[in-house]
Design an enzyme around this catalytic site. Structure first.
Site, PDB file in Angstrom:
ATOM      1  N   GLU A 256       0.825  -1.203   0.000  1.00  0.00           N
ATOM      2  CA  GLU A 256       0.000   0.000   0.000  1.00  0.00           C
ATOM      3  C   GLU A 256       0.866   1.264   0.000  1.00  0.00           C
ATOM      4  O   GLU A 256       0.545   2.258   0.650  1.00  0.00           O
ATOM      5  CB  GLU A 256      -0.935  -0.004   1.214  1.00  0.00           C
ATOM      6  CG  GLU A 256      -1.907  -1.170   1.193  1.00  0.00           C
ATOM      7  CD  GLU A 256      -2.812  -1.217   2.418  1.00  0.00           C
ATOM      8  OE1 GLU A 256      -2.788  -0.273   3.236  1.00  0.00           O
ATOM      9  OE2 GLU A 256      -3.557  -2.206   2.533  1.00  0.00           O
ATOM     10  N   CYS A 257       1.942   1.231  -0.756  1.00  0.00           N
ATOM     11  CA  CYS A 257       2.930   2.313  -0.794  1.00  0.00           C
ATOM     12  C   CYS A 257       2.902   2.979  -2.167  1.00  0.00           C
ATOM     13  O   CYS A 257       2.551   2.351  -3.163  1.00  0.00           O
ATOM     14  CB  CYS A 257       4.313   1.704  -0.527  1.00  0.00           C
ATOM     15  SG  CYS A 257       5.699   2.851  -0.603  1.00  0.00           S
ATOM     16  N   GLY A 258       3.317   4.219  -2.219  1.00  0.00           N
ATOM     17  CA  GLY A 258       3.449   4.895  -3.506  1.00  0.00           C
ATOM     18  C   GLY A 258       4.447   4.208  -4.418  1.00  0.00           C
ATOM     19  O   GLY A 258       4.374   4.342  -5.637  1.00  0.00           O
TER      20      GLY A 258
ATOM     21  N   THR B 264       4.734   0.895  -4.548  1.00  0.00           N
ATOM     22  CA  THR B 264       4.246  -0.458  -4.821  1.00  0.00           C
ATOM     23  C   THR B 264       4.259  -0.814  -6.311  1.00  0.00           C
ATOM     24  O   THR B 264       4.584  -1.958  -6.655  1.00  0.00           O
ATOM     25  CB  THR B 264       2.847  -0.665  -4.205  1.00  0.00           C
ATOM     26  OG1 THR B 264       2.955  -0.475  -2.784  1.00  0.00           O
ATOM     27  CG2 THR B 264       2.293  -2.045  -4.489  1.00  0.00           C
TER      28      THR B 264
END
Length: 160
Positions: free
Chosen positions: A36-38, A40
């Site tokens: 759920e990371c930028g 990803t």
């Protein structure tokens, strides 16, 4: 505590033990990942890189929830997410901690100069990269924004 990367035996995302000595003779890219990371979307970049270079380079993904609680899922949910969304076939390890008191032994080795010989740089966010050479020596650290097409990264691996 291990003084060789190849002495380490983390668990795969399916719970089996992975003997890192199986990767002797290949360069290894170690990533701390999150779903759920930028960053990803880098899963796609790393999968493409792995497919193109797996004869000489292995990519190892280590899911971690250390930054922004961006990897909240179980090992099963992470594995499904990676497969369904990015077709990940490179080896994924079980969810670990890459920082603090619960820091996994692989990340202890990567971030403690007395173990790896020179580096004390801890991951600063998700998708930091460590490069280990064919003999199990840590050679490079790259920040989260570095992708496989980065010229300095490719040079570190000896890839054109």
């Amino acid at each position: 505590m291990s003084t060789s990367f190849f002495d380490l035996k983390p668990k795969a995302i399916n719970g089996s033990t992975v003997d890192l000595s199986a990767y002797k003779g290949k360069k290894i890219v170690v990533l701390n990942t999150a779903s759920e990371c930028g960053y990803t979307p880098q899963y796609a970049d790393w999968q493409e890189f792995y497919e193109a270079n797996k004869d000489k380079v292995v990519v190892l993904g280590f899911p971690a929830n250390d930054f922004g609680a961006q990897e909240p899922g179980s090992n099963e949910a992470i594995a499904q997410f990676c497969q369904v969304n990015f077709g990940v076939t490179f080896p994924m390890m079980e969810k670990i901690s890459v920082l603090g008191e619960e820091q996994h032994p692989v990340y202890q080795w990567l971030t403690k100069k007395e173990l790896n010989g020179w580096n004390s740089q801890q991951p600063t966010w998700n998708f930091c990269k460590y490069i280990v050479d064919e003999q199990g020596r840590l050679t490079h650290f790259f920040q989260s924004s570095v992708t496989p097409d980065n010229s300095a990264f490719k040079a570190a691996l000896g890839i054109k």
